[in-house]
Design a protein around this motif. Structure first.
Motif, PDB file in Angstrom:
ATOM      1  N   LEU A  26       0.842  -1.146   0.085  1.00 17.43           N
ATOM      2  CA  LEU A  26       0.045   0.242   0.195  1.00 17.43           C
ATOM      3  C   LEU A  26       0.921   1.161  -0.049  1.00 17.43           C
ATOM      4  O   LEU A  26       1.675   1.537   0.931  1.00 17.43           O
ATOM      5  CB  LEU A  26      -0.791  -0.144   1.333  1.00 17.43           C
ATOM      6  N   ILE A  30      -6.376  -2.422  -0.042  1.00 26.45           N
ATOM      7  CA  ILE A  30      -7.459  -2.362   0.814  1.00 26.45           C
ATOM      8  C   ILE A  30      -7.308  -3.103   2.010  1.00 26.45           C
ATOM      9  O   ILE A  30      -7.394  -2.417   3.173  1.00 26.45           O
ATOM     10  CB  ILE A  30      -8.568  -2.258   0.176  1.00 26.45           C
ATOM     11  N   ARG A  31      -6.835  -4.221   1.919  1.00 21.71           N
ATOM     12  CA  ARG A  31      -6.664  -5.019   3.164  1.00 21.71           C
ATOM     13  C   ARG A  31      -5.210  -4.677   3.778  1.00 21.71           C
ATOM     14  O   ARG A  31      -5.328  -4.791   5.024  1.00 21.71           O
ATOM     15  CB  ARG A  31      -6.633  -6.477   2.795  1.00 21.71           C
ATOM     16  N   ASN A  49      -3.073   6.049   6.899  1.00 24.05           N
ATOM     17  CA  ASN A  49      -3.596   6.755   7.725  1.00 24.05           C
ATOM     18  C   ASN A  49      -3.110   7.884   8.266  1.00 24.05           C
ATOM     19  O   ASN A  49      -2.699   8.398   9.161  1.00 24.05           O
ATOM     20  CB  ASN A  49      -3.946   5.800   9.099  1.00 24.05           C
ATOM     21  N   LEU A  92      -4.945  -1.388   4.666  1.00 21.94           N
ATOM     22  CA  LEU A  92      -5.233  -0.114   5.036  1.00 21.94           C
ATOM     23  C   LEU A  92      -5.329  -0.062   6.587  1.00 21.94           C
ATOM     24  O   LEU A  92      -5.654  -1.192   7.011  1.00 21.94           O
ATOM     25  CB  LEU A  92      -6.666   0.462   4.691  1.00 21.94           C
ATOM     26  N   PRO A  93      -4.731   0.925   7.128  1.00 17.77           N
ATOM     27  CA  PRO A  93      -4.351   0.793   8.668  1.00 17.77           C
ATOM     28  C   PRO A  93      -5.820   0.565   9.572  1.00 17.77           C
ATOM     29  O   PRO A  93      -5.871  -0.333  10.331  1.00 17.77           O
ATOM     30  CB  PRO A  93      -4.204   2.111   9.041  1.00 17.77           C
ATOM     31  N   ILE A  94      -6.975   1.044   8.833  1.00 17.12           N
ATOM     32  CA  ILE A  94      -8.341   0.685   9.925  1.00 17.12           C
ATOM     33  C   ILE A  94      -8.478  -0.724   9.383  1.00 17.12           C
ATOM     34  O   ILE A  94      -8.965  -1.203  10.461  1.00 17.12           O
ATOM     35  CB  ILE A  94      -9.476   1.663   9.250  1.00 17.12           C
ATOM     36  N   ASN A  95      -8.233  -1.315   8.486  1.00 13.96           N
ATOM     37  CA  ASN A  95      -8.566  -2.770   8.279  1.00 13.96           C
ATOM     38  C   ASN A  95      -7.533  -3.646   8.984  1.00 13.96           C
ATOM     39  O   ASN A  95      -7.838  -4.718   9.695  1.00 13.96           O
ATOM     40  CB  ASN A  95      -8.727  -3.063   7.045  1.00 13.96           C
TER      41      ASN A  95
END
Lengths: 707, 707
Positions: free
Chosen positions: B81, B666-667, B87, B669-672
C-alpha cells in the motif's frame, strides 16, 4: 548580505519592538460590506424561504431541527475550529460521522420530520454518515419488497435503531448494471437456508455505505439459485455482525474501502461471502418467494413494482444536490461581497467588492438561477412520483416509464450541473476556495459522487434517449412529447422573436421546444437510417446524438417546471418575490440558450434557428437581468436558510467577517497548536529531515518512506 | 425471520464450511485483456515517447531518474500500500512531502537534469513538496532581480540546499493583483535596515508554499517606504528561521494554513510581520536600489524586465498540467480496457471492455488529443519564451507583450482544460475513480489548483483580450493577428468545406481563424461603440464577449502549434507515428468545432458559418477517426512513460490487474489492519457509539463532538 549561512541574521534578531503597527482593520470592515450588500435586497427574504421550503411552518420546522442538532453536537460556536478541520485520520473521521449520525437519527426519531433528508450534507441521513442508510435504503427496501409479516418484524427494529441497516448491491466488478451481479444465494433444501457466496474476485460486494464496520444487517442483492436453475437477482436480508459483540458472523469478511474524495464520515465497505448462511425466510418475498421444498413463484409485475419503488432514492439525490449547490453558492456569494480585489480595491473607501466585476456576478447569478431551477424541477418530479405511486397502488403502471424517464433525466442533469457549478463557485473564491476550511472542497467533492452513484449519469441519459426513441416509434407520441410537430421536423425553421420579447417565458419555452424537437427528430432519423444492426449496437453507435436529444428534452422539462412553480405562487405573496423569481426563470433560460459560459448553447444555434442578431438581443437582455438581480444576490442565497454551523465555512459565515474567522480557525489547527508548544517548530520534520538536509546530509532516505 | 434482535441469527452462525467456492477468476483475466488491448497498437510506442520527451536520450534520462528516486524511496513494490493512502494526518502528510522532496532534490542536484520539473506530481520539484520552491522560485527570483554580488552569495546556498527558500507574495486579502499588496518595508536610516510589517489583517502573508514550517529564507514582496514616500512593491530576502534550531526570528509569526484539496505534502503557510528587521542589502537591487542615505534609484525598464522573468513559472505550470492530464488519462484508459460492464459483459468469453462503448472511447480519445495539443503548445511557448529572453538580453523588449499574451492564454486554456478533462477521466472510471487509491482524486484536485494559482484564469483571459483589443486599435495588426482580414470582418461569411475535406488541417485552421477573427472583430466593435466610460470599466462590461475572443485566439495558437509540431517530425520517424499524431490533430480540431461534449462549439456555428449539413459531415469524420484511433488508445497513453509508482493508482497499473491490486491495498489499510487485530471490529466506534445506540441509548452526544 551580512552574516553567514550558518548563523542567524544578526540584523533581523532585533525585531519585534514596541513601535509595532500590529494588525489593524481597513476603513470599511467586511461585516459592514456584508450588511450593506444584504440591505440592498428588493424583497423580504423570509417570504422566499417559505417558497423554498413550501410553507411558513416548514421553514420553522427546518430551523428548529437544525438548532436542536447543532446545539446537541456543540457546533454552533463559530469561534471554535470545527472538528472536521482538525487533524483527523480515517478512524477519527468515522467516529465523527457516527456522532453526527446519532444526533440526526435521534432528532429525526423524536420529531418525525424529514428535515434531515435533504437540506445539508452535514446532518443529512443518507450516505454521509453510517446511520443514515437504515432509514433511507434498508427500511424502504423491506417495505417495498417484504411481505406484511416481514415488514411487521423488521420495520420497528430498524426504525428504532435497534439494528443498523445497509443496502448491498454493487460489486467490485459491477455497478449500475444489476443483471450482471455475480454474488450467489443457493437454496439448501436440507437446512431450509440460503448459502451466500462471492464466487469470483469481481463479485466481492464493494461500495455499500456502512457495510465495512457500522451495519449489523444488510440487504444483499444476489442471484437466487435453486438446484441448477438461476432465477436472477433477488434481495436477501443478511445479518452481518453479532449484536452482542459486533463481530462478523461466520463466512463474512468485512472491511472499509478507504478514503474517498468526500463522504469519509461513513464506512463504504466491502464484503466477501464464503458460505454465509441465512434462513429461507430472509428472502424478501412480496414479489417472489421460495417454498420449503424449493418451489419458486413470482409476481407477474415484479419488475415494474420494484422499478417504481427504487425511484425514491433518486428523488432524494436530486433534492439534495439542489441544496448542496445552494450551499456552495451561499458561500461564494457571501465571500464575493466582502472581498476586494484588483483595481477597484485601490479606492479604499469604496464598498465595491469583486461582486461588481461582470464575470463574477454573471457566473454567480447564472448558477443561482440554476439552483432554483433544480429545486423546482425536483418538486415537480416529487409530485409526478407521488402520482405514480397512487396509480400503481390501483394496478395502473402506465406512467412508470414516463416517471422513470423524468427522474433519470433530472438525476443526470441536476447532479452534473450541481457538481460543475459548485466547482465554479469554489473557483470564484480564488485560492481560499481551495482550503478545506472554506467548506467548498467538501461540497464539491460530495457532489462529484452524485454524478456516479445511484445510476451513472451517462447511463441515465441513455435511458432517457431510449424512452424518446420508443416514443417516436409509437403510433402516437406520448403526452410529454406532443410538442414535437411532425416526424420530419427540423430543417429550415426560423425563430422570429426579437428584442425584449425574449423576456416572455412563452417565447423561451418555444425555443426550448424547437431545439428538443429538432434534436429528437434528427436522432430518430439517424437511428432509422442505420437499422439493421442490433437495436442495442445501433443506439450505442449514435450515443452522442442521443445524449444531446435527451438533454434537450430534460432541459425543457426543467424550464417548464420552473415556470409553473413561479406561476403558481399564491397571490398573498408580495409581488417582489414573484418578480425576482421571474427574473431568475428568464436568466436561466436565456443563459442556457446563449451564454458563452454555458455548454448547451451550440444546440440552439447550429441549425440557424437563431441568428447572430437575435443572440445579440438575448445577450442584451441577460445584461439587463443581471443588473436587476445583482442587489438581490445575498437575499437569494440567504433564503435557503443555511446556518453557519451547517455551512462549516470560514468564507461563508453570515456576518461576512471572513479574514478574522480564517485566522482564528487556522491558529487552532492541531499542527499549529503543536508547533506553538515547540517553539513554533514542526518538530518531526526538523528532526527527521531538515536538520540533516541543510547540513548537506542525505539522511537515510528509505528509512521511513513507507508506513 | 428467526431469532430476535438481541441474539445472533442462529442459522447464519453455521457459515464458512468447506464447500466454499472461494474467490475465483473469470475466464479471461484483466491482465489478458490489457495485453490484448496493448497488442493492437499500430505503431511503436517508444518512438512516440521520443517525440514527447524530445529525443531518445531524453527518454532514457527520464526513465533513469524515476528509477533512482523510486528505488531510493522504496515505492516500486506495487504489492505494498503506498504511504499516502495510509492513515495520515496533517503532520504525517508533511513528513511524507519532506521525504519525497529530499529524494528528488538530491537526485536533481546529483544529476543536474530537469526531470523533476514537469513529469509527475509525485516527485515534481514545485509546490508539491516543501523543498521544490527553493529551485523553482527562490533562486530564479534572486537570479532575476539580484545584483551580481547578491547572486554570488545566495545562489550557491540555495542550490546546495544549505538554506531552504520560498517566495512570499500573496496576502490573505490579495492574490493576483500585485499592486494591491499591503505589507510594508520601511527604511530605517539609523540602523541601515528595512523594517517589515503586516499593517492590516488583510496584509497577512498567506498561501506561499513552504512558508509555514519548512523554509529558512523567503523573498517577501512588500511596499518599499522611505520617509513618507511609498515606492511600490519590491522584493526583499527575509530570513525566517534560525538555522541552528529552526525557531522563527523575532517579529515573525509563522504557521500552516491547513489542509487543502491537494498539495498536502507541503506547508502553504501564513506570516505575520511585526517589526521584523533585515539589512538594507537584502533588497534585491538589480533593477532598483536604496543607498545608505536612503536615496532610491530604479532601472527605467524594471517592469518589463521583471515581467519577462516571471513568465517562467507559467511555463512550468503549462507543461506540468499537460503531464498531469496525461497521467489521469493513462489511468482511465488502462482501467477502461480491463473493465467489463453492462450488456456486453454478459458475453463471458468476450474481451469487450467498456472501451467499446461509444461514449467511453469518444470521451477518452478526445481528451487524449487535448493532452497532446497541450504538450505541443507548451513546447511552442517554450521556444517563444527562449526567443524573448535572447531579445531582452540584447535590450529588445518588443516581443514581451506578445509572449506574455501567449503564456497567459495557454496557462488559462491548458489548466482549465486539464482540470475539467481529468475530472471527466475520473468519472469515466465509475465509482472506483472516487476512491483515493485510484490516484485520480489527487490528480484532479491538484489540477483544480492550477486554474487559480500563478494568475487566476479569468484574469489571464482578460490580459489576452487586452492585447487583442490593443492590436485592433493599432495602425497595423501584430503579426499573430494578421489572419484577421479586415476591421469589419464577420457578417455573412460562409465556409465551403464539405465531406472528407474537413480532414485537411489547412481547412481546419481556416475555420479556427474565421471564428477568432469574427469574435475579436465583434468584441472590438462593441467596445468602440460603448466608448466614453473609462477604459477599464468599458472592458469589464464586455468581459463575456472578450473572453470568447481570447479563447478563440488561443485555441487557434494551440491548433497551429500542434500542426507545426507534427509537420516538423523528422523523416526518420516511422510513418505510423506521424499518422497517429495527424489523426489526433484532426480529432482535436473537429471535436472542438462540433462535439456536443465540448463547450466551445457554439462560437463556430452561431454566425451561420457552418451549416447543419457540414456539422453532420464533421461528425461523420469524427466517427471514422475514433474507429482508427481506438486500437491505439493504450499506446497513446503508454508513450508518456509513467511508472506504476508515479501513478500510485490501483486502477492504472500497467499490467491491468486492477481488482487484485485494489483488494490487496485495501486489506493493508490501517483501519482494516487495526480492526483485524480486534476481531474485525472498529473498536472506538463500537465502544463510544454503537453499543449504546443499538440498546436505544442516546449517549453523551456532546461528549467528544469537537476535538
Amino acid at each position: 548580505m551580512k552574516g553567514d549561512d550558518r548563523s542567524d541574521n544578526a540584523s533581523q534578531a532585533r525585531g519585534g519592538g514596541e513601535d509595532s503597527h500590529g494588525v489593524g482593520k481597513p476603513a470599511i470592515t467586511q461585516t459592514q460590506m456584508m450588511e450593506s450588500a444584504r440591505n440592498q435586497a428588493t424583497f423580504d427574504t423570509s417570504k422566499l424561504s417559505e417558497i423554498i421550503f413550501g410553507s411558513p411552518e416548514a421553514v420553522k420546522i427546518h430551523k428548529k431541527a437544525f438548532q436542536r442538532v447543532e446545539e446537541s453536537t456543540g457546533t454552533t460556536d463559530m469561534s471554535k475550529l470545527p472538528a472536521r478541520y482538525g487533524n483527523m485520520n480515517r478512524e477519527d473521521m468515522l467516529l465523527e460521522g457516527l456522532r453526527a449520525g446519532r444526533a440526526a437519527f435521534h432528532d429525526s426519531l423524536d420529531n418525525g420530520d424529514s428535515t434531515f433528508r435533504y437540506h445539508t450534507q452535514e446532518w443529512v441521513l443518507t450516505n454521509s454518515n453510517p446511520l443514515g442508510l437504515t432509514e433511507v435504503l434498508f427500511r424502504p427496501m423491506i417495505e417495498l419488497q417484504g411481505t406484511a409479516e416481514q415488514i411487521a418484524y423488521w420495520t420497528p427494529l430498524s426504525r428504532s435503531g435497534k439494528i443498523i441497516g445497509s443496502y448491498t448491491q454493487t460489486e467490485i466488478g459491477q455497478g449500475t448494471f444489476v443483471a450482471g451481479l455475480e454474488t450467489t444465494a443457493v437454496f439448501d433444501k436440507r437446512t431450509d437456508e440460503f448459502v451466500i457466496n462471492s464466487p469470483t474476485l469481481s463479485s466481492i460486494k464493494f461500495w455499500p455505505g456502512a457495510l465495512g464496520y457500522m451495519s449489523s444487517h444488510t440487504i444483499v442483492i444476489a442471484r437466487l439459485i435453486i438446484g441448477e436453475k438461476d432465477y436472477g437477482v433477488h434481495a436477501f436480508i443478511v445479518q452481518l455482525r453479532s449484536l452482542k459483540d459486533w463481530k462478523p458472523l461466520p463466512g463474512i469478511e468485512l472491511g472499509d474501502i478507504g478514503l474517498k474524495m468526500a463522504y469519509n464520515g461513513t464506512d463504504n465497505g466491502y464484503a466477501v461471502f464464503n458460505n454465509a448462511r441465512i434462513p429461507r425466510s430472509n428472502l424478501l418475498m412480496r414479489f417472489a418467494s421460495v417454498s420449503r421444498d424449493g418451489a419458486y413463484t413470482t409476481h407477474p409485475l415484479r419488475e415494474k413494482l420494484l422499478y417504481g419503488g427504487m425511484l425514491k432514492g433518486r428523488l432524494a439525490i436530486i433534492r439534495n444536490s439542489a441544496f448542496q449547490l445552494a450551499q456552495a453558492l451561499t458561500i461564494a456569494t457571501r465571500y464575493s461581497v466582502v472581498r476586494r480585489q484588483g483595481h477597484k480595491q485601490l479606492q479604499q473607501n469604496s464598498v465595491a467588492s469583486i461582486m461588481s466585476y461582470k464575470l463574477q456576478h454573471y457566473r454567480l447569478l447564472m448558477l443561482i438561477s440554476r439552483a432554483y431551477a433544480s429545486l423546482f424541477a425536483s418538486l415537480a418530479s416529487d409530485s409526478a412520483y407521488q402520482e405514480l405511486q397512487k396509480q400503481q397502488a390501483n394496478g395502473d403502471h402506465s406512467s412508470l416509464s414516463y416517471t422513470h424517464m423524468v427522474m433519470a433525466g433530472l438525476k443526470a442533469w441536476v447532479t452534473a450541473n450541481a457538481a460543475d457549478a459548485a466547482e465554479d463557485a469554489r473557483k470564484m473564491c480564488g485560492g481560499h476556495g481551495y482550503l478545506m476550511i472554506s467548506g467548498l472542497p467538501e461540497i464539491v467533492n460530495s457532489l462529484a459522487a452524485t454524478c456516479t452513484f445511484e445510476g451513472e449519469n451517462y447511463v441515465m441519459w441513455k435511458q432517457v434517449a431510449s424512452y424518446l426513441m420508443k416514443g417516436m416509434a409509437a403510433r402516437s407520441l406520448p403526452k410529454d412529447m406532443a410538442y414535437i410537430p411532425s416526424p420530419t421536423y427540423g430543417k429550415r425553421v426560423r425563430c422570429h422573436v426579437s428584442g425584449v420579447d425574449f423576456l416572455h417565458v412563452d417565447n423561451l419555452l418555444y425555443i426550448f421546444q424547437h431545439r428538443a424537437a429538432r434534436l429528437i427528430t434528427e436522432a430518430y432519423q439517424l437511428l432509422r437510417a442505420s437499422r439493421g444492426k442490433g437495436a442495442v449496437q445501433n443506439e450505442d453507435r449514435h450515443d452522442v446524438v442521443l445524449l444531446s436529444a435527451a438533454k434537450a428534452h430534460t432541459e425543457l422539462y426543467i424550464l417548464q417546471s420552473f415556470r409553473e412553480h413561479v406561476t403558481s405562487i399564491s397571490g398573498s405573496m408580495p409581488t417582489e418575490v414573484k418578480a425576482v423569481l421571474t427574473r431568475l426563470v428568464r436568466l436561466f433560460a436565456l443563459t442556457t440558450i446563449a451564454s458563452p459560459l454555458c455548454s448547451s448553447s451550440a444546440s440552439f444555434v447550429e441549425d440557424g434557428f437563431l441568428t447572430l442578431n437575435q443572440l445579440g438581443d438575448i445577450r442584451t437582455n441577460i445584461d439587463h437581468l443581471l443588473e436587476e438581480l445583482q442587489p438581490d444576490a445575498i437575499a437569494l442565497t440567504d433564503a435557503w436558510e443555511f446556518t453557519d454551523a451547517s455551512l462549516t465555512s470560514a468564507l461563508g459565515c453570515k456576518d461576512g467577517d471572513v479574514y478574522e474567522r480564517m485566522m482564528c480557525w487556522i491558529r487552532q489547527l492541531p499542527i499549529n497548536v503543536h508547533a506553538s508548544e515547540n517553539d513554533s517548530v514542526f518538530r518531526d520534520g526538523w528532526e527527521e529531515v531538515i536538520r540533516d538536509f541543510i547540513a548537506g546530509g542525505r539522511g537515510n532516505v528509505t528509512e521511513k518512506a513507507r508506513l
